[in-house]
Enzyme design. Structure first.
Site, PDB file in Angstrom:
ATOM      1  N   THR A  17      20.899 -66.958  -0.799  1.00  0.00           N
ATOM      2  CA  THR A  17      20.866 -67.796  -2.004  1.00  0.00           C
ATOM      3  C   THR A  17      21.445 -69.158  -1.630  1.00  0.00           C
ATOM      4  O   THR A  17      21.781 -69.392  -0.470  1.00  0.00           O
ATOM      5  CB  THR A  17      21.719 -67.174  -3.133  1.00  0.00           C
ATOM      6  OG1 THR A  17      23.097 -67.312  -2.765  1.00  0.00           O
ATOM      7  CG2 THR A  17      21.399 -65.710  -3.354  1.00  0.00           C
ATOM      8  N   CYS A  18      21.612 -70.004  -2.642  1.00  0.00           N
ATOM      9  CA  CYS A  18      22.171 -71.320  -2.340  1.00  0.00           C
ATOM     10  C   CYS A  18      23.637 -71.238  -1.924  1.00  0.00           C
ATOM     11  O   CYS A  18      24.185 -72.176  -1.367  1.00  0.00           O
ATOM     12  CB  CYS A  18      21.991 -72.261  -3.515  1.00  0.00           C
ATOM     13  SG  CYS A  18      22.612 -71.592  -5.041  1.00  0.00           S
ATOM     14  N   SER A  20      30.945 -65.615  -6.542  1.00  0.00           N
ATOM     15  CA  SER A  20      30.057 -66.769  -6.694  1.00  0.00           C
ATOM     16  C   SER A  20      30.852 -68.057  -6.820  1.00  0.00           C
ATOM     17  O   SER A  20      32.033 -68.033  -7.171  1.00  0.00           O
ATOM     18  CB  SER A  20      29.203 -66.604  -7.956  1.00  0.00           C
ATOM     19  OG  SER A  20      28.361 -65.503  -7.811  1.00  0.00           O
ATOM     20  N   GLN A  48      22.868 -65.220 -12.441  1.00  0.00           N
ATOM     21  CA  GLN A  48      21.730 -65.314 -11.526  1.00  0.00           C
ATOM     22  C   GLN A  48      21.897 -64.422 -10.288  1.00  0.00           C
ATOM     23  O   GLN A  48      20.927 -63.838  -9.813  1.00  0.00           O
ATOM     24  CB  GLN A  48      21.577 -66.761 -11.088  1.00  0.00           C
ATOM     25  CG  GLN A  48      20.128 -67.137 -10.913  1.00  0.00           C
ATOM     26  CD  GLN A  48      19.975 -68.588 -10.534  1.00  0.00           C
ATOM     27  OE1 GLN A  48      20.935 -69.347 -10.471  1.00  0.00           O
ATOM     28  NE2 GLN A  48      18.750 -68.969 -10.285  1.00  0.00           N
ATOM     29  N   MET A  70      16.699 -72.258 -11.967  1.00  0.00           N
ATOM     30  CA  MET A  70      17.874 -73.139 -12.092  1.00  0.00           C
ATOM     31  C   MET A  70      17.541 -74.388 -12.897  1.00  0.00           C
ATOM     32  O   MET A  70      18.343 -74.848 -13.707  1.00  0.00           O
ATOM     33  CB  MET A  70      18.391 -73.523 -10.709  1.00  0.00           C
ATOM     34  CG  MET A  70      19.071 -72.371 -10.013  1.00  0.00           C
ATOM     35  SD  MET A  70      19.505 -72.780  -8.335  1.00  0.00           S
ATOM     36  CE  MET A  70      21.114 -73.476  -8.534  1.00  0.00           C
TER      37      MET A  70
END
Lengths: 262, 447
Positions: B63-64, B131, B138, B215
């Site tokens: 993921t980012c 996170s 998400q 997003m």
């Protein structure tokens, strides 16, 4: 100790304490927020005291200090720039110190009964100069915020710190208000001078030099911004540098020349 | 450690959960960017990597904020630590991730977790407690997607299944029973909150959102609640941008070709596409800034890989931020949710403990039953031998039952004590106890 002395001591003490509290209140903790609130409270106490002092003595340094107080309070309510008080409080404290130690109440400079026109002139000039102080405070905040945003040091920014657009708008308006008042002051002063009703014992030259310098400062910033489309960053820097030069010239007029501009 | 050595570890018993990777805490965005793997790359990598290292189970979450490899490996902790770096490097090598090859030298910017540490980390990831924006939803979907990719690649087995189910159940428990997810929290929300540094009144601002994915949608929905002066959505597929504006009921839709013009008009640009290349460069922003009045231009890049070239930060009138810069905004939110975070951590700890208990029980149950069977066989065999001797020929049935009862009680007590010790022990300690039992009794008591 007479009433004026009491008020001058109370005002000075209030602004010295305010300066310390607002500097401490810059951080984002519960304790520091309490310092800020106490600082704002002390600022209001100091403003009321300085206003009474200015009205009682009619001394231009106290009138100036009181005008800066009210200009700061206006910036709180109109632009939500409470934090600008952290810059103006020490300036007010310095002005009050000057008033107490170098400009005795026994020799006021504007206490002559000069009529309503002269009062408009004095009021305009003082309001114009007080907005120069506020504009300088806003510029300082702008430069600091710009630096932090560019370097992405967001953790250093308190949550309550004003947004950059709000600072840009406030700076523009403060500059325009200051320019308008100082222009009015110069015009009314010139008219008063031309009709020849200035008392002979008044040395107006320092005031004229000081007022013209402030007016030129405003004019050059607004011209560069309006005509050469100077960006807010440059306007803020010019505003700060210009104000620093003005402050130097003010002290020069006081201590080097045998005049007292305020 | 080479492939053969890792394979040889995998042939051994027992298994070990592992997690290797980097995230927003350990690596800056420029490093994370080089390790990013798209879903297509992950699909292509899983089966090959699992086969190459004879891994029982394997999943990749990219993921980012992270690129982590989860799986099940045989061997002990110390050996696994070295093996995991090789596995991580191999995953990127198979994916053809050339940028990551730069890092295939010491110090390799990854953390390696095994056993209970890996389990705890998996729970934290699935619950979004690891996170950048704790409480965002998400990651739970991304975690499920990662497991589904492993399923479709044939590298998903019963252990990862049980681990992911337990982790997701704990995530749901945290979401339901704490305040952590009550407020709107996500990277997209943090990006919009950062825009408040541009103007305290967002309704006075012109927004441009680049992208129309998840997003971008969350950011657009949040912005729309502030009734901004204008909201433009620019996307590679103009149809998707149109659908998003239709969903919002406000805004204009554009293709990416209009970006230079749109940036000049915007006060805040939020970019969230999955484009592998930069969409906004310095020249574009410089030109846009020259066309603007003296209003500041905020560019907030929440994409990974990034959409806005980092050199845009050099344009004096533009303020550029990326995901890592949102941390301060998030910290402000966390301060308000301190109690909820503590509550969530307690639930997570309890979930991890339950899973560890299940795991230990699962591992030791056969050992306990084998021990009991061994003792029972031993008693039966020895009793038969003993009672066949002459001196016991005159024992009455009652006496015989009393002796048998005594021996069985001792046997039960010994087996019970072994079971208690194994249940209380960690999986690693349980293995040691099993091995000790094996060497003491010289029998096939499995570890």
């Amino acid at each position: 100790m007479n009433d004026s002395a009491v008020f001058s001591v109370v005002s000075l003490a209030a602004f010295l304490v305010t300066s310390g509290l607002l500097a401490l209140g810059f951080k984002e903790t519960r304790k520091h927020r309490l310092f800020s609130r106490l600082g704002y409270l002390m600022f209001l106490v100091g403003t009321l005291s300085a206003t009474v002092l200015a009205l009682k003595t009619q001394t231009s340094s106290y009138l100036f200090a009181s005008a800066v107080c009210w200009a700061t309070i206006i910036s709180w309510f109109v632009w939500h720039l409470e934090i600008v008080g952290a810059f103006t409080a020490p300036v007010i404290a310095l002005t009050l110190m000057y008033g107490i130690f170098f400009s005795p109440i026994s020799s006021p400079s504007v206490s002559h009964d000069l009529g309503p026109a002269m009062r408009i002139h004095v009021a305009s000039a003082i309001i114009g100069q007080s907005f120069a102080v506020v504009a300088c405070g806003i510029s300082l905040l702008f430069i600091w915020l710009d630096k932090k945003l560019k370097k992405r040091q967001l953790t250093d920014l308190p949550q309550s710190f004003p947004a950059i657009s709000n600072l840009t708008n406030a700076l523009n308006i403060a500059l325009w208000i200051g320019f308008a008042f100082i222009s009015l002051g110069l015009v009314s002063g010139a008219l008063y001078f031309l009709v020849g009703s200035v008392p002979s014992e008044m040395n107006i030259m320092p005031k004229v030099i000081w007022a013209v310098l402030v007016w030129l400062w405003y004019l050059s910033i607004l011209a560069l911004k309006g005509i050469l489309s100077y960006r807010p960053q440059r306007v803020a820097r010019l505003s700060l540098i210009g104000f620093a030069l003005l402050a130097v010239s003010w002290f020069g007029l006081i201590f080097v020349a045998p005049w007292r501009p305020l | 450690m080479n492939v053969t050595q890792i394979k040889s570890m995998s042939d051994q018993q027992p298994f070990l959960f592992f997690c290797v990777g980097n995230n927003h805490r350990t690596a800056p965005i420029s490093t994370r960017e080089s390790f990013y793997l798209s879903p297509d790359q992950i699909s292509a990598v899983l089966a090959t990597a699992a086969q190459r290292f004879s891994l029982r189970e394997l999943a990749v979450l990219s993921t980012c904020n992270r690129c982590e490899v989860f799986g099940v490996l045989a061997g002990d902790h110390a050996a696994a630590q070295t093996a995991l770096r090789d596995i991580y490097a191999a995953v990127h090598e198979i994916a053809g991730n050339r940028q990551a090859a730069v890092y295939q030298t010491d110090p390799f910017p990854v953390y390696t977790l095994t056993g209970l540490d890996a389990i705890r980390h998996t729970f934290k990831v699935a619950s979004s407690l690891d996170s950048l924006v704790p409480g965002e939803t998400q990651i739970t979907g991304q975690f499920k997607d990662a497991m589904n990719l492993a399923k479709s690649s044939g590298t998903f087995g019963p252990m990862l299944d049980r681990l992911s189910q337990a982790a997701l159940a704990t995530a749901k428990n945290i979401r339901t029973n704490t305040e952590i997810g009550r407020h709107k929290v996500s990277i997209s929300h943090a990006a919009v909150d950062l825009a408040k540094r541009a103007s305290s009144d967002l309704s006075t601002l012109n927004f441009l959102i680049i992208g129309a994915g998840e997003m971008a949608r969350v950011a657009a929905e949040y912005i729309a609640t502030y009734k901004p002066r204008s909201l433009a959505i620019a996307n590679r597929s103009r149809q998707k941008a149109f659908e998003l504006t239709e969903h919002l009921g406000v805004g204009e839709h554009h293709s990416l070709d209009s970006l230079p013009h749109l940036i000049a008009r915007a006060d805040v640009v939020i970019s969230a596409t999955s484009s592998p290349a930069y969409l906004v460069d310095t020249a574009m922003v410089q030109k846009a800034v020259e066309e603007r009045s003296d209003k500041p231009l905020f560019l907030i890049d929440i994409a990974l890989p990034r959409d806005i070239h980092p050199s845009v930060a050099d344009v004096s009138e533009a303020y550029l931020f990326d995901i890592d810069d949102l941390k301060s905004v998030v910290d402000g939110h966390l301060e308000k949710r301190k109690d909820a975070l503590k509550q969530a951590t307690d639930i997570l700890t309890s979930g991890v403990e339950s899973f560890a208990e299940w795991l230990t029980h699962r591992e030791v149950a056969p050992v306990i039953s084998d021990s009991a069977r061994y003792m029972s066989d031993l008693i039966t065999r020895e009793a038969a031998k003993t009672f066949s001797k002459d001196i016991f020929a005159n024992l009455s049935d009652k006496q015989r039952e009393a002796i048998e009862g005594f021996v069985e009680a001792v046997s039960s007590r010994v087996t019970g004590d072994i079971a208690q010790s194994l249940k209380k022990a960690s999986p690693e300690e349980a293995r040691d106890i099993s091995q000790a039992l094996q060497s003491i009794f010289g029998k096939d008591i499995r570890p």
